[in-house]
Design an enzyme around this catalytic site. Structure first.
Site, short mmCIF file in Angstrom:
data_model
loop_
_atom_site.label_atom_id
_atom_site.label_comp_id
_atom_site.label_asym_id
_atom_site.label_seq_id
_atom_site.Cartn_x
_atom_site.Cartn_y
_atom_site.Cartn_z
N CYS A 193 21.53 77.76 58.56
CA CYS A 193 22.77 77.64 57.80
C CYS A 193 22.61 76.85 56.51
O CYS A 193 22.75 77.39 55.42
CB CYS A 193 23.86 76.99 58.66
SG CYS A 193 24.54 78.07 59.93
N ILE A 194 22.34 75.55 56.64
CA ILE A 194 22.43 74.68 55.47
C ILE A 194 21.46 75.07 54.36
O ILE A 194 21.83 75.03 53.19
CB ILE A 194 22.23 73.20 55.90
CG1 ILE A 194 23.35 72.81 56.86
CG2 ILE A 194 22.24 72.28 54.69
CD1 ILE A 194 23.22 71.41 57.41
#
Length: 437
Positions: A275-276
């Site tokens: 994600c990040i």
């Protein structure tokens, strides 16, 4: 037809008689499929990986990040099945698409969403609800997925319903799981939003409807961009503090005593996971595509975080040099290589990138990680090293990169001649043998 179908689907959701298909059996899709089965729905998990499907069908949990107790309960319910073809979509009332959306050369790759959308669209029946969970840029649900599902006289909002609800699973988080993490839901119209919210209300305690798909899509990107930017801030701060002889961690702890207006983030070798490191790229790419403007803060933060593995490797080399040990040919023993503690996921792992940087400078790398028996990258070909006293004592540097909770770090590093603690996991100040980031 619209009112009748809407009422009928709502009733089947209430009574758990709706049939559910979840496309994509990674940890997001499998977690949702298992939770829905536990709640009483008959669920089919679809995945193109035939080996994964066979293992799951045999009751073997081969997907890291999924709660084992949930999977076992779902498997024992008799309501969870798996398959590699899309035929079950033809009889499904709810179809949830949870396929990966990777980034290639700073551009979003929606090929798996498109492939799933075509396959679902060929089989989707009247009165069904389709939900996209895959993280993506605003507009994907309506501009990319919707045309793949529609056909003549078969339109979203009329013959079927369409919504977006971003996944929020945090692997390894024992406090917030699928049920206890609030959900955001946005549909192409009021009915789609209402039906999607009704579905998620069966597996999640708190569901938050928003005005549409684009809002829900943007909310997901904001969540992870917020984290990525703040991590970049403390990563750059850590470099400044190191140059000025200030303890970064003490600074963060001091700032965190303020009960308002501050949220602590912590430096490290970089950011990892699915994600990040990736989600903000969707935002930056869309900004350039749609407005011609760079999303400067996001792009700068990405650059800072991307530089951290090299920075950490350099700090380790400098610390070894101060002790009279040149980095080339130094023995480095790493503790933890996954992207975060207590999760067996190597995707975008900053710990692995740091070890690759050290290896490129000539260091001899060994590692231990309870989740990773073998580490194979373009640079590294390693087998897990046992955590014996002899192996730890032989290392010129013991490097704490991913502090899994099962590690007794005090005991493991007691005999080490030098420890570089990239995560402040030891919280040991005043010890000349320990250097923190």
């Amino acid at each position: 037809m619209e009112t009748t179908a809407r009422t009928s689907l709502g009733r089947r959701l209430d009574t758990r008689t709706a049939r559910v298909c979840v496309v994509g059996q990674g940890y997001v899709g499998l977690s949702l499929a298992a939770a829905a089965a536990v709640e009483g729905f008959h669920v089919t998990g679809i995945d193109v990986d035939a080996e994964r499907v066979a293992a799951l069908a045999g009751g073997e949990l081969v997907v890291p990040g999924v709660e084992e107790a949930l999977f076992v309960q779902a498997a024992e319910s008799g309501r969870l099945g798996f398959g590699s073809d899309y035929d079950p979509v033809a009889t499904a009332d709810v179809v949830v698409i949870c396929v990966p959306t990777p980034v290639h050369e700073h551009r979003p790759d929606l090929s798996m969403v498109e492939s799933a959308g075509r396959a679902v669209g060929e089989r989707l029946r009247r009165g069904a609800l389709v939900i996209l969970e895959s993280t993506t840029y605003p507009g994907t649900t309506e501009q990319v997925l919707r045309p793949l599902l529609e056909r003549p006289r078969f339109r979203a909002g009329q013959q079927f319903w369409l919504a977006f609800s971003p996944e929020r699973i945090d692997p390894g988080n024992v406090k917030y799981g699928l049920r206890t993490t609030p959900r955001v839901v946005g549909g192409i119209d009021e009915a789609s939003t209402e039906l999607a919210a009704a579905f998620y209300s069966t597996v999640v305690d708190d569901v938050n409807p928003v005005s549409g798909c684009r809002t829900a899509e943007m909310a997901k990107l904001l969540e992870n961009t917020f984290r990525m930017v703040n991590i970049a801030l403390v990563n750059e701060l850590s470099a400044l503090c190191a140059e000025q002889g200030i303890d970064t961690w003490e600074v963060i702890e001091a700032a965190a005593t303020k009960p308002f207006g501050f949220m602590p983030f912590h430096p490290g070798p970089g950011v990892g996971g699915h994600c990040i490191p990736l989600d903000p790229t969707y935002l930056a790419w869309q900004s350039r595509r749609d407005t011609g403007r760079p999303f400067r803060l996001v792009e700068l933060a990405q650059d800072i975080n991307a530089e951290m593995p090299a920075y950490v490797a350099r700090r380790i080399g400098d610390a070894l040099g101060d002790r009279g040990v040149p980095l080339p040919r130094a023995e480095v023993m790493a503790l933890g290589v996954t992207y975060k503690p207590d999760v067996g996921d190597l995707r975008e792992s900053a710990a692995v990138k740091t070890l690759e940087m050290l290896a490129a400078k000539g260091a001899r790398i060994r590692y231990h990680d309870p989740f990773v028996p073998r580490l194979q990258t373009d640079v590294l070909r390693l087998r897990r090293t046992p955590l014996t006293a002899a192996n730890l004592e032989a290392a010129d540097a013991v490097v704490v990169l991913t502090p899994h909770s099962q590690y007794d770090l005090d005991a493991l590093t007691r005999r080490a001649g030098f420890v570089f603690d990239a995560r402040n996991a030891l919280r040991r100040r005043g010890d000349d043998r320990v250097v923190t980031l």
